[in-house]
Design a protein around this motif. Structure first.
Motif, PDB file in Angstrom:
ATOM      1  N   CYS A   1       0.866  -1.186   0.000  1.00  9.94           N
ATOM      2  CA  CYS A   1       0.000   0.000   0.000  1.00  9.94           C
ATOM      3  C   CYS A   1       0.903   1.237   0.000  1.00  9.94           C
ATOM      4  CB  CYS A   1      -0.869  -0.013   1.251  1.00  9.94           C
ATOM      5  SG  CYS A   1      -1.709   1.539   1.590  1.00  9.94           S
TER       6      CYS A   1
ATOM      7  N   CYS B   1      -6.660   1.709   4.638  1.00  2.00           N
ATOM      8  CA  CYS B   1      -6.409   3.135   4.345  1.00  2.00           C
ATOM      9  C   CYS B   1      -7.576   3.767   3.599  1.00  2.00           C
ATOM     10  CB  CYS B   1      -5.124   3.289   3.539  1.00  2.00           C
ATOM     11  SG  CYS B   1      -3.637   3.000   4.519  1.00  2.00           S
TER      12      CYS B   1
ATOM     13  N   CYS C   1      -4.493   0.170   0.438  1.00  2.79           N
ATOM     14  CA  CYS C   1      -5.124  -1.023   1.014  1.00  2.79           C
ATOM     15  C   CYS C   1      -6.543  -0.701   1.510  1.00  2.79           C
ATOM     16  CB  CYS C   1      -4.266  -1.584   2.150  1.00  2.79           C
ATOM     17  SG  CYS C   1      -4.347  -0.621   3.665  1.00  2.79           S
TER      18      CYS C   1
ATOM     19  N   ASN D   1       0.981  -2.004   3.951  1.00  2.00           N
ATOM     20  CA  ASN D   1       0.282  -3.274   4.103  1.00  2.00           C
ATOM     21  C   ASN D   1       0.196  -3.922   2.718  1.00  2.00           C
ATOM     22  OD1 ASN D   1      -1.405  -5.313   5.001  1.00  2.00           O
ATOM     23  ND2 ASN D   1      -3.252  -4.034   4.987  1.00  2.00           N
TER      24      ASN D   1
ATOM     25  N   CYS E   1       0.506   2.867   3.834  1.00  5.72           N
ATOM     26  CA  CYS E   1       0.901   2.169   5.075  1.00  5.72           C
ATOM     27  C   CYS E   1       1.799   0.947   4.859  1.00  5.72           C
ATOM     28  CB  CYS E   1      -0.348   1.752   5.844  1.00  5.72           C
ATOM     29  SG  CYS E   1      -1.187   0.340   5.115  1.00  5.72           S
TER      30      CYS E   1
HETATM   31 ZN   LIG Z   1      -2.734   1.060   3.611  1.00  5.26          ZN
END
Ligand SMILES: [Zn+2]
Length: 199
Positions: free
Chosen positions: A58, A73, A70, A63, A61
């Motif tokens: 992502c 978010c 993601c 992820n 973040c």
């Molecule tokens: Zn994210």
């Protein structure tokens, strides 16, 4: 015969490169695959290729995600004033399962580890600081492994975040010392989120 035919040896060698897979386990897995239908091995090889071609970090973040950002978010119902910092995406997933936390995350991609030559520059720390400097975040929760590298990383981050005047807390009670966060049970993690302490 000292060795299996070359294609078998080649696959065994690849499995052997994976974490915690020794030569014997690699042989067992490969021979098992060989005994399966061609369709099964096709599914496995396609899944391997898909992971590499479809999954990316992502951009906010870090992820795992299939899109630019993601699901967490993108979710407007989540509390954007709190960011929970974890080492790896599997720890994020574990915290999500507790249903205790409604804020956002930041995945560092590892922990600072001088012994292993991993410095802050190898992790997504600059990106975290940029998120915090944007001014929306009021609390950072450090959910890092309660072992040497995790403690070291938490202290490093707490020092770096302090001048921004953002409250920094750490998961506390309940996470057993020396245990991987990934293996902590959900009740324990739940309590750790509730009982976090100021840094
Ligand atoms: Zn994210």
């Amino acid at each position: 015969m000292e060795k299996f035919p070359e294609p078998l040896e080649a696959l065994i060698k690849e499995f052997n490169k994976l974490p915690s897979i020794g030569r014997k386990t690699a042989e067992r897995l490969v021979l098992y695959l060989l005994s399966q239908d061609a369709q099964e091995t096709q599914l496995l090889s396609q899944a391997l290729l898909d992971v590499k071609s479809k999954i990316r970090p992502c951009k906010i973040c870090f992820n795992y995600t299939e899109a630019e950002e993601c699901e967490i978010c993108k979710d407007v119902r989540r509390d954007g004033s709190t960011v929970c910092v974890v080492g790896q995406p599997q720890e994020l997933l574990k915290l999500e399962k507790t249903n205790e936390y409604q804020g956002l995350y930041h995945v560092l991609g590892g922990l600072i580890s001088p012994v292993n030559g991993i410095g802050p520059e190898h992790l997504h720390i600059d990106e975290l600081m940029r998120r915090l400097e944007a001014g929306k975040v009021r609390e950072v929760i450090l959910a890092l492994d309660p072992k040497v590298d995790g403690e070291f990383t938490a202290m490093y981050l707490a020092r770096k975040i302090k001048p921004l005047g953002i409250k920094t807390t750490q998961l506390a009670q309940g996470v057993p010392i020396g245990r991987d966060l990934e293996f902590a049970d959900e009740v324990t993690l739940s309590r750790a989120v509730q009982g976090r302490t100021n840094l």
